[in-house]
Motif scaffolding. Structure first.
Motif, PDB file in Angstrom:
ATOM      1  N   VAL A 172      48.591  37.446  43.726  1.00  0.00           N
ATOM      2  CA  VAL A 172      47.391  37.907  44.441  1.00  0.00           C
ATOM      3  C   VAL A 172      46.915  36.870  45.443  1.00  0.00           C
ATOM      4  N   GLY A 173      47.667  35.762  45.579  1.00  0.00           N
ATOM      5  CA  GLY A 173      47.347  34.741  46.563  1.00  0.00           C
ATOM      6  C   GLY A 173      46.107  33.941  46.267  1.00  0.00           C
ATOM      7  N   MET A 174      45.811  33.721  44.997  1.00  0.00           N
ATOM      8  CA  MET A 174      44.616  32.967  44.620  1.00  0.00           C
ATOM      9  C   MET A 174      44.981  31.540  44.246  1.00  0.00           C
ATOM     10  N   ARG A 175      44.272  30.569  44.808  1.00  0.00           N
ATOM     11  CA  ARG A 175      44.493  29.169  44.472  1.00  0.00           C
ATOM     12  C   ARG A 175      43.982  28.879  43.076  1.00  0.00           C
ATOM     13  N   ALA A 176      44.570  27.871  42.424  1.00  0.00           N
ATOM     14  CA  ALA A 176      44.178  27.523  41.058  1.00  0.00           C
ATOM     15  C   ALA A 176      42.705  27.157  40.969  1.00  0.00           C
ATOM     16  N   ALA A 177      42.204  26.441  41.972  1.00  0.00           N
ATOM     17  CA  ALA A 177      40.801  26.031  41.963  1.00  0.00           C
ATOM     18  C   ALA A 177      39.869  27.243  42.024  1.00  0.00           C
ATOM     19  N   ASP A 178      40.192  28.201  42.876  1.00  0.00           N
ATOM     20  CA  ASP A 178      39.366  29.408  42.997  1.00  0.00           C
ATOM     21  C   ASP A 178      39.453  30.256  41.732  1.00  0.00           C
ATOM     22  N   PHE A 179      40.666  30.342  41.186  1.00  0.00           N
ATOM     23  CA  PHE A 179      40.849  31.100  39.945  1.00  0.00           C
ATOM     24  C   PHE A 179      40.035  30.459  38.818  1.00  0.00           C
ATOM     25  N   GLY A 180      40.073  29.124  38.747  1.00  0.00           N
ATOM     26  CA  GLY A 180      39.317  28.423  37.719  1.00  0.00           C
ATOM     27  C   GLY A 180      37.839  28.730  37.799  1.00  0.00           C
ATOM     28  N   ILE A 181      37.289  28.716  39.006  1.00  0.00           N
ATOM     29  CA  ILE A 181      35.876  29.046  39.185  1.00  0.00           C
ATOM     30  C   ILE A 181      35.591  30.467  38.709  1.00  0.00           C
ATOM     31  N   ALA A 182      36.514  31.376  39.002  1.00  0.00           N
ATOM     32  CA  ALA A 182      36.332  32.786  38.635  1.00  0.00           C
ATOM     33  C   ALA A 182      36.317  32.995  37.124  1.00  0.00           C
ATOM     34  N   VAL A 183      37.109  32.201  36.394  1.00  0.00           N
ATOM     35  CA  VAL A 183      37.173  32.378  34.943  1.00  0.00           C
ATOM     36  C   VAL A 183      36.334  31.341  34.189  1.00  0.00           C
ATOM     37  N   GLY A 184      35.756  30.382  34.933  1.00  0.00           N
ATOM     38  CA  GLY A 184      34.873  29.408  34.302  1.00  0.00           C
ATOM     39  C   GLY A 184      35.557  28.176  33.759  1.00  0.00           C
ATOM     40  N   TYR A 185      36.729  27.828  34.294  1.00  0.00           N
ATOM     41  CA  TYR A 185      37.492  26.672  33.827  1.00  0.00           C
ATOM     42  C   TYR A 185      37.793  25.730  34.987  1.00  0.00           C
ATOM     43  N   GLY A 186      37.939  24.446  34.652  1.00  0.00           N
ATOM     44  CA  GLY A 186      38.313  23.470  35.660  1.00  0.00           C
ATOM     45  C   GLY A 186      39.743  23.667  36.128  1.00  0.00           C
ATOM     46  N   GLU A 187      40.037  23.219  37.349  1.00  0.00           N
ATOM     47  CA  GLU A 187      41.373  23.384  37.924  1.00  0.00           C
ATOM     48  C   GLU A 187      42.447  22.728  37.066  1.00  0.00           C
ATOM     49  N   ASP A 188      42.135  21.564  36.506  1.00  0.00           N
ATOM     50  CA  ASP A 188      43.103  20.859  35.671  1.00  0.00           C
ATOM     51  C   ASP A 188      43.464  21.684  34.444  1.00  0.00           C
TER      52      ASP A 188
END
Length: 291
Positions: A46-62
Motif C-alpha cells: 500500500v506504499g506506507m512507510r514504517a514510520a507512518d504505519f507505526g503512528i497509525a497503529v500506535g507503535y514506534g518505528e523501531d
C-alpha cells in the motif's frame, strides 16, 4: 490500543516486556517470522512507510521493524489494527491464534499438545495443585510467588498458558482424567481466604465430572510412593504412552515400556494409598466448611 497512543506517545519495547521471541523455539521463530513478513509485504503493497504505519497503529518505528523482522511477537491488538490500516480484509487478524500459541512457553505448549491427544491422563502432585485444576487467581498467586520474580507481563503470559491447557476438559469424547493431590497443599491459603475458597469450590465441581476422578493423599499417611515428587502418565489412542516423574529417569518424559511400567506401578500405588474419591470429595467439603 494503549491509551497513551492517542496522546502521541508510541509504544516501545519498554511498554511490552515478555514479548521477545525465544530463539530456542524453532516453531515459534518460524511463526513470528512468517507473520512479520506478511505485515511488511502488506505495508509495502500500500506504499506506507514504517514510520507512518507505526503512528497509525500506535507503535514506534523501531518496534514496527522488529515485528516485521520476526524479532518481536505482535500483540493481538497490533494485528487487528494493522489489518484495519492496511485493508487486509481479516487476513492479518486471522494470524492471532498462531501468534497466541507462540506466547506460551515451549514446554507448556508441548505438554498441552500431549494432553490434547491423550485418552487417559493421570497426575500426582506433591507441592502444588495440578495446573489443570488451578483457578486463574490461584495460578496467578503461585506464579507470582516465584523467585526471582517474573515481570507482570510474564506472569499473565504463564497464567494464560496454564489455563489454555484446561481446554482438555471440553474435549469430545472426553478423556479419562485422574488426579491425586496432597492434603497439605489443599490446606495452604495460597492467594488468601477467598482465592483458596474459590479453588476448593472449583475442585469440588471438577471432581464431580463423569470423566474425572480426584483423590486426596492424607497427611496421616506416614510414607507413600509419591515422596520423590510429581508423577504424570498419559496414554494415547494408538496404545502408546508417555510418563515422567521428578524422582525417576532424571525427570525427563519417557516412552520406554520398562520405564513406563515403573511409573505406572508407582502411580497405581499412590492411588491405592490415597483417600477414595468419595472420601476425597467429602474432605474437600469439610475444608470448605472450615473456610
Amino acid at each position: 490500543m494503549h491509551e497513551d497512543s492517542g496522546e502521541g506517545r508510541l509504544r516501545t519495547e519498554a511498554d511490552e516486556p515478555g514479548w521477545e521471541v525465544d530463539p530456542d523455539d524453532d516453531w515459534g521463530v518460524a511463526v513470528v517470522a512468517t507473520v512479520g513478513r506478511q505485515l511488511k509485504l502488506r505495508r509495502e503493497a500500500v506504499g506506507m512507510r514504517a514510520a507512518d504505519f507505526g503512528i497509525a497503529v500506535g507503535y514506534g518505528e523501531d518496534m514496527v521493524y522488529k515485528i516485521e523482522g520476526g524479532k518481536r511477537i505482535p500483540q493481538p491488538e497490533y494485528l487487528d489494527k494493522a489489518d484495519e490500516v492496511l485493508g487486509a480484509g481479516g487476513l492479518l487478524s486471522a494470524m492471532k491464534e498462531d501468534v497466541r500459541k507462540v506466547r506460551y512457553p515451549k514446554k507448556v505448549r508441548e505438554l498441552g499438545k500431549l494432553e490434547s491427544k491423550a485418552i487417559e491422563i493421570g497426575v500426582y502432585e506433591c507441592n502444588i495443585i495440578a495446573g489443570l485444576l488451578q483457578t486463574p487467581e490461584h495460578a496467578r498467586a503461585v506464579i507470582g510467588a516465584a523467585q526471582p520474580p517474573y515481570s507482570p507481563d510474564d506472569v499473565e503470559r504463564m497464567v494464560a498458558a496454564r489455563l489454555a491447557r484446561q481446554s482438555v476438559f471440553a474435549r469430545d469424547p472426553a478423556p479419562s482424567i485422574h488426579f491425586v493431590l496432597e492434603e497439605a497443599v489443599l490446606r495452604r491459603p495460597i492467594g488468601g481466604t477467598m482465592v483458596r475458597r474459590q479453588q476448593l469450590e472449583h475442585l469440588r465441581e471438577v471432581a464431580q465430572r463423569h470423566n474425572v476422578v480426584l483423590q486426596v493423599m492424607p497427611m496421616n499417611c506416614e510414607v507413600h510412593s509419591g515422596l520423590d515428587g510429581r508423577v504424570e502418565v498419559l496414554k494415547f489412542p494408538d496404545g502408546s504412552a508417555v510418563g515422567r516423574s521428578d524422582g525417576a529417569f532424571n525427570g525427563r518424559p519417557t516412552s520406554d515400556p520398562k520405564q513406563l511400567r515403573v511409573l505406572e506401578l508407582r502411580y497405581g500405588t499412590i492411588r491405592a494409598q490415597a483417600l477414595s474419591p468419595r472420601e476425597s470429595l467429602a474432605f474437600i467439603e469439610q475444608l470448605l466448611g472450615e473456610t
